[in-house]
Write an enzyme that holds these catalytic residues in place. Structure first.
Site, PDB file in Angstrom:
ATOM      1  N   GLY A 140      61.716   9.568  27.113  1.00  0.00           N
ATOM      2  CA  GLY A 140      61.322   9.409  25.707  1.00  0.00           C
ATOM      3  C   GLY A 140      60.732  10.660  25.108  1.00  0.00           C
ATOM      4  O   GLY A 140      60.726  10.821  23.879  1.00  0.00           O
TER       5      GLY A 140
ATOM      6  N   GLY B  67      89.554  25.469   1.915  1.00  0.00           N
ATOM      7  CA  GLY B  67      88.442  24.543   1.719  1.00  0.00           C
ATOM      8  C   GLY B  67      87.101  25.225   1.957  1.00  0.00           C
ATOM      9  O   GLY B  67      86.084  24.836   1.375  1.00  0.00           O
TER      10      GLY B  67
HETATM   11  C1  HXC Z   1      53.176   8.793  35.118  1.00  0.00           C
HETATM   12  C2  HXC Z   1      53.768  10.873  35.845  1.00  0.00           C
HETATM   13  C3  HXC Z   1      54.970  10.810  35.109  1.00  0.00           C
HETATM   14  C4  HXC Z   1      55.227   9.637  34.345  1.00  0.00           C
HETATM   15  C5  HXC Z   1      54.892  12.702  36.126  1.00  0.00           C
HETATM   16  N1  HXC Z   1      53.773  12.055  36.464  1.00  0.00           N
HETATM   17  N2  HXC Z   1      55.655  11.950  35.299  1.00  0.00           N
HETATM   18  N3  HXC Z   1      52.884   9.869  35.844  1.00  0.00           N
HETATM   19  N4  HXC Z   1      54.299   8.669  34.374  1.00  0.00           N
HETATM   20  N5  HXC Z   1      56.318   9.517  33.610  1.00  0.00           N
HETATM   21  C6  HXC Z   1      52.693  12.550  37.301  1.00  0.00           C
HETATM   22  C7  HXC Z   1      53.080  12.637  38.772  1.00  0.00           C
HETATM   23  O1  HXC Z   1      52.841  11.424  39.408  1.00  0.00           O
HETATM   24  C8  HXC Z   1      52.107  13.715  39.253  1.00  0.00           C
HETATM   25  O2  HXC Z   1      50.849  13.153  39.456  1.00  0.00           O
HETATM   26  C9  HXC Z   1      51.983  14.628  38.070  1.00  0.00           C
HETATM   27  O3  HXC Z   1      52.410  13.866  36.933  1.00  0.00           O
HETATM   28  C10 HXC Z   1      52.856  15.854  38.145  1.00  0.00           C
HETATM   29  O4  HXC Z   1      54.183  15.435  38.453  1.00  0.00           O
HETATM   30  P1  HXC Z   1      55.071  16.173  39.557  1.00  0.00           P
HETATM   31  O5  HXC Z   1      56.245  15.326  39.810  1.00  0.00           O
HETATM   32  O6  HXC Z   1      54.195  16.552  40.722  1.00  0.00           O
HETATM   33  O7  HXC Z   1      55.435  17.503  38.772  1.00  0.00           O
HETATM   34  P2  HXC Z   1      56.800  18.297  38.770  1.00  0.00           P
HETATM   35  O8  HXC Z   1      57.291  18.493  40.178  1.00  0.00           O
HETATM   36  O9  HXC Z   1      56.537  19.504  37.947  1.00  0.00           O
HETATM   37  O10 HXC Z   1      57.863  17.361  38.047  1.00  0.00           O
HETATM   38  C11 HXC Z   1      57.671  17.001  36.695  1.00  0.00           C
HETATM   39  C12 HXC Z   1      58.697  15.926  36.262  1.00  0.00           C
HETATM   40  C13 HXC Z   1      58.631  14.749  37.269  1.00  0.00           C
HETATM   41  C14 HXC Z   1      60.092  16.530  36.228  1.00  0.00           C
HETATM   42  C15 HXC Z   1      58.325  15.492  34.848  1.00  0.00           C
HETATM   43  O11 HXC Z   1      57.251  14.352  37.454  1.00  0.00           O
HETATM   44  C16 HXC Z   1      59.391  13.560  36.811  1.00  0.00           C
HETATM   45  O12 HXC Z   1      60.600  13.516  36.990  1.00  0.00           O
HETATM   46  N6  HXC Z   1      58.685  12.585  36.256  1.00  0.00           N
HETATM   47  C17 HXC Z   1      59.319  11.351  35.795  1.00  0.00           C
HETATM   48  C18 HXC Z   1      60.166  11.616  34.587  1.00  0.00           C
HETATM   49  C19 HXC Z   1      60.771  10.409  34.007  1.00  0.00           C
HETATM   50  O13 HXC Z   1      61.683   9.766  34.621  1.00  0.00           O
HETATM   51  N7  HXC Z   1      60.339  10.026  32.846  1.00  0.00           N
HETATM   52  C20 HXC Z   1      60.959   8.933  32.158  1.00  0.00           C
HETATM   53  C21 HXC Z   1      60.026   7.857  31.956  1.00  0.00           C
HETATM   54  S1  HXC Z   1      60.924   6.617  31.061  1.00  0.00           S
HETATM   55  P3  HXC Z   1      49.774  13.742  40.514  1.00  0.00           P
HETATM   56  O14 HXC Z   1      48.689  12.747  40.525  1.00  0.00           O
HETATM   57  O15 HXC Z   1      50.514  13.867  41.805  1.00  0.00           O
HETATM   58  O16 HXC Z   1      49.373  15.071  39.935  1.00  0.00           O
HETATM   59  C22 HXC Z   1      60.855   7.084  29.439  1.00  0.00           C
HETATM   60  C23 HXC Z   1      61.575   6.157  28.535  1.00  0.00           C
HETATM   61  C24 HXC Z   1      61.052   6.187  27.147  1.00  0.00           C
HETATM   62  O17 HXC Z   1      60.295   8.060  29.054  1.00  0.00           O
HETATM   63  C25 HXC Z   1      62.160   5.755  26.241  1.00  0.00           C
HETATM   64  C26 HXC Z   1      61.754   5.822  24.797  1.00  0.00           C
HETATM   65  C27 HXC Z   1      62.996   5.947  23.926  1.00  0.00           C
END
Ligand code: HXC
Length: 513
Positions: free
Chosen positions: A170, A403
């Site tokens: 999102g 055009g």
């Molecule tokens: C909660 C999250 C999070 C999330 C990351 N974290 N994404 N916590 N919700 N969506 C937290 C991790 O647990 C971690 O916590 C810290 O943030 C850092 O993340 P890392 O993975 O260690 O960092 P990095 O390796 O740099 O990777 C970053 C990232 C990855 C690529 C963003 O974290 C990731 O893939 N996150 C999920 C992305 C995702 O699928 N989002 C979609 C959500 S659904 P700690 O405590 O270990 O520091 C969505 C739908 C909305 O958004 C639709 C609306 C239209």
């Protein structure tokens, strides 16, 4: 009172630390600044006023939620850039990866509501893993609350999104609705689904950088308008961009001081090559016409056959839309039409006059273009120019064929002043193609076909490949010597300064999206 003040100071210290020193160090190791460092760089020194520093997240269903990070992963507030009010939110990756919780979203919404009521830009510094997974539907709702406000504020206040880290799920749709997106090479990514999901669903092996890095979005998707080598350059870019635009749709952009001088630019007389099929760089013409070093190109790496960007002329902000003969001969295609249309509409929303420089051989033919919708996409640019009510000036510097002549801010679709250089060729198509069609029989029946073709091509060129037929009809207001272009434009923009046009009452138009 002393005790309460000490408590306040302790809470402030806690909030300033975000997700803790270790995570801040991690952020720095990745070549990224923290949310607060970014705000410090963006705003005038000492101007930032924070809102909602002590906000806490509400989701407490899991063990990971027990730790409370004040501000809840986003720093919000207002301040000034070069003395002008702006609203800023800056996501803090050190707190749950900058993910969007219910309260995180509420803080951004509160800021956007204030910005809309008070008529000043919103700048989003995005660094977020998307919806806070452990909060479930309330974080999805939070996103929708933001998207809704982005949409309602569109065209009322400028909205700028800098992507300064991963932006997944999102997190990408709010930037997508804003006016401009900026990305940083190697540290920022935007994708709806990341490489792992891509691998599972489509079996493609792709890195984050390939899938949604700055280069991919600057050159392939066109999602980002600007890319920078690092965050400091990106934040400087935001400040520069803001300087060209007004604070809201009821204001004009701030003008810089301008001292009239010698506005003749002799170099313009020699930029166009003698051979009409030879390319040249349209940016050389733009640089001579606008105020020195004032051109700030938008969408530089995408659809390079059209050049768009902000500039100043006699100190006033303008938007420039120009065909680029150095790429694909400056032809209009799907991507260049979309790029041009989006830019024209931004300028029109925010009272920024338009300058169109024309050197276009027509629309790009072919099955690829037709099947991907050159008809409805080309119509976007036509619609955008037609609908725009800001002062609109056009200079045909060489070709204006088919055009594309109509589309590129012709007199017929509301341009205020249309100039042409004496070498301009304004016709339905190029002389050879035209002559081969309309004199097909004469050429076929001629004893010397080559000589006949040359004769009819010359006759057609003599008649149509010049600006005087259009000038005789008033479609071109004046044929000018290239060196006089800047002087003519300064006067014409001054003349149209108070232009007021009201479109017929309607709810909104229906641009062919
Ligand atoms: C909660 C999250 C999070 C999330 C990351 N974290 N994404 N916590 N919700 N969506 C937290 C991790 O647990 C971690 O916590 C810290 O943030 C850092 O993340 P890392 O993975 O260690 O960092 P990095 O390796 O740099 O990777 C970053 C990232 C990855 C690529 C963003 O974290 C990731 O893939 N996150 C999920 C992305 C995702 O699928 N989002 C979609 C959500 S659904 P700690 O405590 O270990 O520091 C969505 C739908 C909305 O958004 C639709 C609306 C239209």
């Amino acid at each position: 009172m002393k005790e309460q003040i000490e408590k306040l100071q302790a809470k402030r210290q806690q909030a300033l630390l975000g997700g803790g020193q270790k995570r801040i160090d991690d952020q720095h190791r990745k070549g990224k600044l923290t949310a607060r460092e970014r705000i410090d760089l963006l705003l005038d020194a000492g101007s930032f006023e924070e809102i909602g520093m002590f906000v806490e997240h509400r989701g407490r269903d899991f063990s990971i939620d027990k730790e409370v990070y004040l501000s809840d992963g986003v720093v919000t507030g207002y301040g000034t850039i070069q003395g002008r009010l702006v609203y800023v939110f800056s996501q803090d990756f050190t707190v749950f990866g900058g993910s969007l919780s219910e309260t995180h979203a509420e803080k951004i919404c509160k800021l956007m509501d204030l910005a809309l009521k008070n008529g000043a830009p919103v700048i989003g510094l995005n660094d977020s893993g998307g919806a806070r997974i452990q909060e479930g539907v309330v974080s999805l709702g939070g996103y929708a609350d933001i998207f809704y406000r982005n949409t309602i504020a569109s065209g009322v206040i400028p909205q700028i999104s800098a992507i300064l880290g991963p932006c997944a799920g999102g997190a990408v749709y709010s930037p997508a609705i804003t006016d401009f997106i900026m990305m940083v090479e190697q540290t920022s990514y935007m994708f709806v689904t990341g490489p792992n999901v891509v691998k599972t669903v489509t079996h493609e092996d792709v890195t984050s950088e390939q899938l949604g890095g700055a280069e991919a979005h600057a050159t392939k998707s066109g999602v980002t308008h600007f890319t920078y080598a690092n965050e400091v350059a990106c934040i400087q870019g935001i400040k520069k961009l803001v300087s060209y635009m007004p604070s809201n749709c009821d204001e004009s952009a701030p003008a810089l001081n301008y001292e009239p001088g010698n506005e003749v630019r002799e170099k313009l007389n020699s930029i166009i090559p003698a051979n009409p099929n030879q390319p040249y760089d349209m940016r050389d013409i733009i640089a001579e016409v606008v105020d020195a070093d004032s051109f700030y190109e938008v969408h530089k790496g995408y659809a390079e056959n059209i050049v768009v960007g902000f500039a100043r002329i006699a100190g006033r902000s303008i938007g420039v839309v120009a065909n680029q003969p150095a790429v694909l001969a400056g032809v209009l295609d799907i991507n260049s039409s979309k790029k041009g249309a989006r830019f024209v509409r931004f300028c029109d929303c925010f009272n920024i006059p338009l300058l169109t420089l024309v050197d276009v051989p027509g629309f790009l033919p072919g099955t690829d273009q037709e099947w991907h919708g050159i008809i409805s996409n080309g119509a976007k640019l036509l619609y955008a120019f037609s609908e725009a009510t800001v002062p609109k000036l056009t200079v045909i510097v060489r070709k204006a064929y088919g055009g594309a002549y109509d589309v590129m801010n012709s007199k017929h679709i509301g341009a205020d002043m249309n100039f042409a250089w004496p070498n301009a060729e304004i016709a339905v198509m190029g002389a050879k193609g035209a002559a081969e069609i309309i004199f097909k029989r004469e050429i076929a029946e001629s004893a010397n076909k080559e000589e006949k073709l040359k004769e009819v091509v010359d006759a057609y060129s003599e008649n149509f490949a010049n600006p005087y037929k259009a000038a005789a009809r008033g479609f071109v207001d004046e044929v000018i010597e290239p060196s006089q272009t800047r002087a003519k434009l300064i006067r014409a923009f001054k003349m149209t300064e108070n232009k007021a046009v009201k479109l017929p009452r309607k709810k909104h138009g229906n641009i062919p999206l």
